[in-house]
Scaffold this motif. Structure first.
Motif, PDB file in Angstrom:
ATOM      1  N   GLU A  95       0.840  -1.195   0.000  1.00 35.82           N
ATOM      2  CA  GLU A  95       0.000   0.000   0.000  1.00 35.82           C
ATOM      3  C   GLU A  95       0.878   1.250   0.000  1.00 35.82           C
ATOM      4  O   GLU A  95       1.746   1.407   0.851  1.00 35.82           O
ATOM      5  N   PHE A  96       0.646   2.131  -0.957  1.00 35.82           N
ATOM      6  CA  PHE A  96       1.254   3.459  -0.982  1.00 35.82           C
ATOM      7  C   PHE A  96       0.270   4.415  -0.305  1.00 35.82           C
ATOM      8  O   PHE A  96      -0.890   4.494  -0.721  1.00 35.82           O
ATOM      9  N   TYR A  97       0.723   5.141   0.718  1.00 32.31           N
ATOM     10  CA  TYR A  97      -0.222   5.958   1.477  1.00 32.31           C
ATOM     11  C   TYR A  97       0.425   7.235   1.988  1.00 32.31           C
ATOM     12  O   TYR A  97       1.652   7.369   2.034  1.00 32.31           O
ATOM     13  N   ASP A  98      -0.431   8.164   2.376  1.00 30.47           N
ATOM     14  CA  ASP A  98      -0.048   9.451   2.957  1.00 30.47           C
ATOM     15  C   ASP A  98      -0.918   9.649   4.193  1.00 30.47           C
ATOM     16  O   ASP A  98      -2.140   9.497   4.128  1.00 30.47           O
ATOM     17  N   TYR A  99      -0.296   9.984   5.323  1.00 29.84           N
ATOM     18  CA  TYR A  99      -1.056  10.113   6.564  1.00 29.84           C
ATOM     19  C   TYR A  99      -2.115  11.213   6.517  1.00 29.84           C
ATOM     20  O   TYR A  99      -3.074  11.184   7.287  1.00 29.84           O
ATOM     21  N   ASN A 100      -1.956  12.182   5.635  1.00 26.53           N
ATOM     22  CA  ASN A 100      -2.938  13.257   5.535  1.00 26.53           C
ATOM     23  C   ASN A 100      -3.927  13.058   4.393  1.00 26.53           C
ATOM     24  O   ASN A 100      -4.686  13.966   4.059  1.00 26.53           O
ATOM     25  N   CYS A 101      -3.917  11.874   3.825  1.00 23.12           N
ATOM     26  CA  CYS A 101      -4.839  11.554   2.729  1.00 23.12           C
ATOM     27  C   CYS A 101      -6.159  11.035   3.300  1.00 23.12           C
ATOM     28  O   CYS A 101      -6.184  10.005   3.981  1.00 23.12           O
ATOM     29  N   GLY A 102      -7.237  11.741   3.018  1.00 15.69           N
ATOM     30  CA  GLY A 102      -8.540  11.322   3.517  1.00 15.69           C
ATOM     31  C   GLY A 102      -8.967   9.957   3.021  1.00 15.69           C
ATOM     32  O   GLY A 102      -9.582   9.176   3.761  1.00 15.69           O
ATOM     33  N   PHE A 103      -8.631   9.644   1.776  1.00 15.27           N
ATOM     34  CA  PHE A 103      -9.004   8.335   1.233  1.00 15.27           C
ATOM     35  C   PHE A 103      -8.176   7.225   1.872  1.00 15.27           C
ATOM     36  O   PHE A 103      -8.656   6.105   2.037  1.00 15.27           O
ATOM     37  N   CYS A 104      -6.908   7.530   2.223  1.00 11.56           N
ATOM     38  CA  CYS A 104      -6.095   6.542   2.933  1.00 11.56           C
ATOM     39  C   CYS A 104      -6.718   6.243   4.292  1.00 11.56           C
ATOM     40  O   CYS A 104      -6.755   5.084   4.736  1.00 11.56           O
ATOM     41  N   ARG A 105      -7.190   7.273   4.951  1.00 13.59           N
ATOM     42  CA  ARG A 105      -7.835   7.076   6.251  1.00 13.59           C
ATOM     43  C   ARG A 105      -9.135   6.291   6.085  1.00 13.59           C
ATOM     44  O   ARG A 105      -9.470   5.459   6.931  1.00 13.59           O
ATOM     45  N   ARG A 106      -9.821   6.548   5.010  1.00 16.56           N
ATOM     46  CA  ARG A 106     -11.083   5.834   4.781  1.00 16.56           C
ATOM     47  C   ARG A 106     -10.835   4.348   4.532  1.00 16.56           C
ATOM     48  O   ARG A 106     -11.623   3.498   4.954  1.00 16.56           O
ATOM     49  N   VAL A 107      -9.733   4.011   3.843  1.00 18.40           N
ATOM     50  CA  VAL A 107      -9.487   2.610   3.497  1.00 18.40           C
ATOM     51  C   VAL A 107      -8.732   1.865   4.602  1.00 18.40           C
ATOM     52  O   VAL A 107      -8.633   0.635   4.550  1.00 18.40           O
ATOM     53  N   ILE A 130       2.747  12.817  -0.395  1.00 16.12           N
ATOM     54  CA  ILE A 130       2.702  13.685  -1.572  1.00 16.12           C
ATOM     55  C   ILE A 130       1.849  14.933  -1.366  1.00 16.12           C
ATOM     56  O   ILE A 130       1.823  15.805  -2.239  1.00 16.12           O
ATOM     57  N   LEU A 131       1.167  15.025  -0.223  1.00 14.72           N
ATOM     58  CA  LEU A 131       0.198  16.113  -0.063  1.00 14.72           C
ATOM     59  C   LEU A 131       0.808  17.383   0.516  1.00 14.72           C
ATOM     60  O   LEU A 131       0.315  18.478   0.239  1.00 14.72           O
ATOM     61  N   SER A 132       1.837  17.254   1.335  1.00 13.38           N
ATOM     62  CA  SER A 132       2.397  18.443   1.986  1.00 13.38           C
ATOM     63  C   SER A 132       3.712  18.088   2.647  1.00 13.38           C
ATOM     64  O   SER A 132       4.064  16.914   2.805  1.00 13.38           O
ATOM     65  N   GLU A 133       4.441  19.133   3.079  1.00  9.24           N
ATOM     66  CA  GLU A 133       5.657  18.918   3.854  1.00  9.24           C
ATOM     67  C   GLU A 133       5.316  18.316   5.209  1.00  9.24           C
ATOM     68  O   GLU A 133       6.128  17.579   5.780  1.00  9.24           O
ATOM     69  N   GLU A 134       4.129  18.606   5.730  1.00  7.45           N
ATOM     70  CA  GLU A 134       3.702  17.983   6.987  1.00  7.45           C
ATOM     71  C   GLU A 134       3.594  16.471   6.820  1.00  7.45           C
ATOM     72  O   GLU A 134       3.961  15.698   7.716  1.00  7.45           O
ATOM     73  N   SER A 135       3.090  16.045   5.667  1.00  6.12           N
ATOM     74  CA  SER A 135       2.998  14.612   5.381  1.00  6.12           C
ATOM     75  C   SER A 135       4.382  13.976   5.357  1.00  6.12           C
ATOM     76  O   SER A 135       4.580  12.870   5.876  1.00  6.12           O
ATOM     77  N   VAL A 136       5.344  14.676   4.752  1.00  8.00           N
ATOM     78  CA  VAL A 136       6.712  14.166   4.706  1.00  8.00           C
ATOM     79  C   VAL A 136       7.270  14.026   6.118  1.00  8.00           C
ATOM     80  O   VAL A 136       7.893  13.006   6.464  1.00  8.00           O
ATOM     81  N   ALA A 137       7.034  15.035   6.956  1.00 11.79           N
ATOM     82  CA  ALA A 137       7.555  15.013   8.321  1.00 11.79           C
ATOM     83  C   ALA A 137       6.953  13.864   9.121  1.00 11.79           C
ATOM     84  O   ALA A 137       7.662  13.157   9.856  1.00 11.79           O
ATOM     85  N   ALA A 138       5.653  13.651   8.989  1.00 10.77           N
ATOM     86  CA  ALA A 138       4.993  12.545   9.695  1.00 10.77           C
ATOM     87  C   ALA A 138       5.510  11.202   9.197  1.00 10.77           C
ATOM     88  O   ALA A 138       5.747  10.277   9.989  1.00 10.77           O
ATOM     89  N   ALA A 139       5.704  11.084   7.892  1.00 10.93           N
ATOM     90  CA  ALA A 139       6.213   9.841   7.319  1.00 10.93           C
ATOM     91  C   ALA A 139       7.616   9.542   7.833  1.00 10.93           C
ATOM     92  O   ALA A 139       7.954   8.385   8.135  1.00 10.93           O
TER      93      ALA A 139
END
Length: 240
Positions: A95-107, A130-139
């Motif tokens: 699974e490719f995912y982003d912590y700030n992706c709403g669809f990732c949270r949904r799935v 891929i959504l933001s620098e915040e996403s990169v930091a969390a990852a």
């Protein structure tokens, strides 16, 4: 499928209607006949477009399957990625995912349900922020915490929580009882950044432009798909 009213039969009919000229059709006359046929049967154009779209989709899927085969070691190995489910399972889901992706949270609950329903599924979690620098930091924090007890709880907290960034990830790690000093040391080591760069390279090679996206068997499945679709893909991969 294009019906028998398509262009070729119409042109043949036009030629047969004038036997003397059948062997002398000029290029311009053929174009005129084709235009007349299209004007009289406009649905032929839509049918042809649909066939071309189907062929393009099939070609794209075949190209992705070939790319999955070429990249299988990097994709399914999972040495640099957290793994959920059975580490020794007979089918690997990536699974490719982003912590700030709403669809990732949904799935996310769907992935949990898949793991609960199939004890032989192994899920490799590829951070693809891929959504933001915040996403990169969390990852980065998530990857630095990989291998510690409590990673699954931290991951779930980030998926269930609000906006994910470095502070939120560290808070989730602390709540899960993880060693924060070890996470800080791992962050300085650079392995998290290498994982993210590898994820970007793999996604580019596979034509993945958004999250979530799953790789199962030789298929790339984009989007927050239902449990049944994931189960079917796992079953097909197992049979194959």
């Amino acid at each position: 499928m294009i019906r028998r009213t398509a262009l070729a039969p119409l042109l043949v009919g036009a030629a047969l209607a004038a036997p003397a000229a059948a062997q002398e059709l000029t290029e311009e006359r053929v174009k005129d006949l084709a235009l007349e046929a299209i004007l009289e049967n406009p649905e032929v154009v839509m049918e042809a477009v649909a066939i071309l779209q189907q062929r393009e989709a099939a070609a794209e899927e075949a190209a992705r399957a070939e790319a999955v085969s070429d990249l299988s070691d990097d994709l399914f190995g999972g040495e640099d990625a957290p793994v959920l489910g059975n580490p020794d399972g007979d089918v690997t889901v990536v699974e490719f995912y982003d912590y700030n992706c709403g669809f990732c949270r949904r799935v996310a609950p769907t992935v949990e349900a898949l793991i609960a329903a199939d004890p032989q599924v192994r899920v490799v979690m590829r951070e693809f922020p891929i959504l933001s620098e915040e996403s990169v930091a969390a990852a980065r924090v998530s990857l630095a915490a990989m291998g510690q007890d409590g990673w699954t709880e931290m991951h779930k907290a980030l998926m269930d929580g609000g906006r994910a960034d470095a502070a939120a990830a560290m808070a989730a790690a602390e709540e899960a009882g993880m060693d924060l000093d070890a996470i800080e040391a791992a962050l300085a080591g650079g392995a998290a950044d290498e994982h993210i760069e590898r994820s970007r390279a793999l996604a580019d090679a596979l034509g993945i432009g958004g999250t979530p996206a799953f790789v199962i068997g030789d298929r790339v499945i984009p989007g927050a798909v239902p449990l049944e679709e994931l189960e079917e893909a796992v079953a097909n991969a197992r049979e194959g």
